[in-house]
Design an enzyme around this catalytic site. Structure first.
Site, PDB file in Angstrom:
ATOM      1  N   ARG A   1     -27.254  83.329  66.647  1.00 55.59           N
ATOM      2  CA  ARG A   1     -27.504  84.753  66.425  1.00 55.59           C
ATOM      3  C   ARG A   1     -27.201  85.596  67.658  1.00 55.59           C
ATOM      4  O   ARG A   1     -26.723  86.729  67.545  1.00 55.59           O
ATOM      5  CB  ARG A   1     -28.935  84.970  65.949  1.00 55.59           C
TER       6      ARG A   1
ATOM      7  N   GLU B   1     -32.837  89.548  63.168  1.00 57.35           N
ATOM      8  CA  GLU B   1     -33.819  88.853  64.000  1.00 57.35           C
ATOM      9  C   GLU B   1     -33.125  87.877  64.958  1.00 57.35           C
ATOM     10  O   GLU B   1     -32.339  87.036  64.535  1.00 57.35           O
ATOM     11  CB  GLU B   1     -34.791  88.092  63.097  1.00 57.35           C
TER      12      GLU B   1
ATOM     13  N   SER C   1     -38.383  85.376  68.275  1.00 56.27           N
ATOM     14  CA  SER C   1     -39.678  85.448  67.626  1.00 56.27           C
ATOM     15  C   SER C   1     -40.698  84.846  68.580  1.00 56.27           C
ATOM     16  O   SER C   1     -40.485  83.764  69.096  1.00 56.27           O
ATOM     17  CB  SER C   1     -39.621  84.636  66.333  1.00 56.27           C
TER      18      SER C   1
ATOM     19  N   ARG D   1     -27.072  82.452  59.228  1.00 54.58           N
ATOM     20  CA  ARG D   1     -28.035  81.485  58.685  1.00 54.58           C
ATOM     21  C   ARG D   1     -27.313  80.152  58.520  1.00 54.58           C
ATOM     22  O   ARG D   1     -26.521  79.983  57.611  1.00 54.58           O
ATOM     23  CB  ARG D   1     -28.552  81.985  57.339  1.00 54.58           C
TER      24      ARG D   1
ATOM     25  N   ARG E   1     -32.066  73.127  60.081  1.00 52.39           N
ATOM     26  CA  ARG E   1     -32.850  73.705  58.988  1.00 52.39           C
ATOM     27  C   ARG E   1     -32.078  73.607  57.681  1.00 52.39           C
ATOM     28  O   ARG E   1     -30.892  73.932  57.643  1.00 52.39           O
ATOM     29  CB  ARG E   1     -33.179  75.171  59.294  1.00 52.39           C
TER      30      ARG E   1
END
Length: 423
Positions: A389, A347, A350, A273, A258
């Site tokens: 994460r 987070e 998801s 991130r 990403r």
RNA sequence: GGAGAGGUGGCAGAGUGGCCGAUUGCACCGGUCUUGAAAACCGGCGUGCCGCAAGGUACCGGGAGUUCAAAUCUCCCCCUCUCCGCCA
């Protein structure tokens, strides 16, 4: 993409839904474009009919009749191409607008923005430290687990090397997640890390746009995948399955890339991130009704919770609010793990039910004995484990006063030790 | 990467310019026959779009082109197979 007929039949609902989701779309323009298009189709069909009729007369026509028929055929051909060009023009505009309309929303999803999410439950006890807990960057530094400098040197900011027991920890997380989802009936895959732009678009990503999250390979129509959702869903592109074969449950291990454009300076410390991470993703195809897809959605969420429960990491479950849903999602649940170093929840998973929104664009249909024709399947996706994460959550929750980190019991078979300590 | 052969309905497999949305076989559904089944025979059997409907139209890997007319001819792309080269 939403069904055109549905949009036209329920335009008020669609408008209300767009508003709740904070999306500005001209729904009335869609209705108008559709009307225009339908007229053009009818007119074009008639021209084609005439052209066919004319052509079919020619083989049996006399020598005298022939030239006039050929002339008429030429004229009709030109008229057909003209009509087709007009139709295409309208269809492009229609498609553009239609694509902007997000999926409808589950009636129970909270309305509002990020802060309006419903906290469904909080599970597990936050660790009580009798010392000042470190964040994962400092823990990793003490234990020599992550090399950020090398990452920067080689690939730039946002890249990192896992090192020593962090490598084993990551692989352990993957193994654990794979074993879990396999026991839940998911077929395991490792998937390509690149995919065609058309596949990315079908899933709902915009590979070459201005604010894209996607790395694309120049000179090709390939992009690096942002999640195995792309490859798992894309694997069924343009396929029609028998409804009795559903649900299909698959899980894929892939790297995820990403660009994180526009995310600079916002909680970017460490590996929270990053531009590349590894993830085990669940994906499901169900029959075309929300009862079936909701049922699988609940299973996916349950699996995610059980994974974090087994890891012994406290978390809370969030029912994402309308304004925070991506375009394809009908409903989305996030697991947020407690991260002591950050002092907040972050987070980690998801899970989305996309109903038939992705399937329509990807052309994934099902056929049943009862109904004529085909219907679009429902698709769902959810994170089993997202390594970077999850690694933060493990390191920060399991840190000890002496700087060591206890390995969660379920990971020990693969890590090969109970405690990661300073060597 | 190079050379060759291919890509047609759920599958197999015909079709090389109009009679082809497509022969045929298998599978599938319905019927006749049978105590039941099998076999045999008869009938049906793709998807999308437009249309209230009748019906029309599109689709033979994808796209562009030639032609009054394309599954069929031309070009580009994608994919599969065989052989060669390279390689973890």
């Amino acid at each position: 993409m939403l069904d055109l007929q549905f949009i036209c039949d329920h335009s008020d609902e669609v408008k209300k839904n767009c508003e709740a989701r904070g999306v500005t779309v001209d729904v009335d323009a869609v209705l108008q474009f559709r009307e225009d298009r339908n007229k053009l189709i009818t007119a074009g069909d008639e021209l084609r009919r005439q052209a066919k009729e004319t052509s079919s007369k020619i083989p049996n026509a006399s020598a005298e009749e022939r030239p006039a028929l050929i002339e008429l055929g030429k004229k009709l051909r030109d008229e057909v191409s003209e009509a087709e060009a007009k139709q295409k023009e309208v269809e492009v505009k229609l498609y553009e607008q239609q694509s902007l309309i997000p999926n409808m929303t589950h009636p129970d999803a909270p309305v509002g923005g990020e802060d309006d999410a419903t906290e469904l439950r909080v599970v597990g006890d936050k660790p009580n430290f009798d010392f000042e807990p470190l964040d994962h960057v400092d823990i990793a530094a003490k234990l020599d687990l992550i090399d950020f400098e090398a990452g920067s040197r080689v690939a730039g900011h946002g890249f990192y090397y896992l090192k020593n027991d962090a490598v084993m920890l990551e692989l352990a997380l993957i193994q654990f997640a794979l074993m879990k989802v396999r026991s839940e009936g998911f077929t395991l895959y490792t998937t390509p890390d690149l995919a065609r732009d058309s596949v990315l678009e079908g899933i709902g990503f915009n590979p070459r746009g201005e604010e894209t999250q996607i790395y694309s390979v120049s000179g090709t129509d390939l992009s690096l995948v942002a999640t195995a959702e792309i490859t798992l869903g894309g694997a069924m592109k343009d396929q029609t399955v028998d409804i009795t074969d559903l649900p299909i449950k698959v899980a894929g291990l892939s790297h995820c890339f990403r660009t994180e454009a526009g995310a600079h300076g916002r909680k970017t410390r460490g590996i929270y991130r990053v531009h590349q991470f590894t993830k085990v993703e669940m994906f499901g195809f169900t029959g075309p009704d929300v009862e079936q897809s909701n049922a699988l959605h609940m299973q996916i969420v349950r699996i995610e919770e059980e994974i974090f429960q087994a890891l012994g990491i406290p978390y809370r479950l969030i029912d994402t609010a309308t304004g925070d849903l991506g375009g394809p999602a009908y409903r989305k649940f996030d697991l947020e793990a407690w991260m002591p170093g950050r002092g907040e929840y972050g987070e980690v998973t998801s899970a989305s039910n996309c109903t038939d929104y992705q399937a329509r664009r990807l052309g994934i249909r099902c056929r049943s004995a009862e109904k004529k024709g085909t219907q679009f399947v429902h698709t769902l996706n959810g994170t089993a484990i997202s390594c970077a994460r999850a690694l933060i959550a493990v390191l920060e929750n399991y840190q000890q006063a002496d700087g060591s980190v206890v390995v969660p019991e379920v990971l020990r078979p693969w890590v090969g030790k109970d405690v990661i300590s300073v060597s």
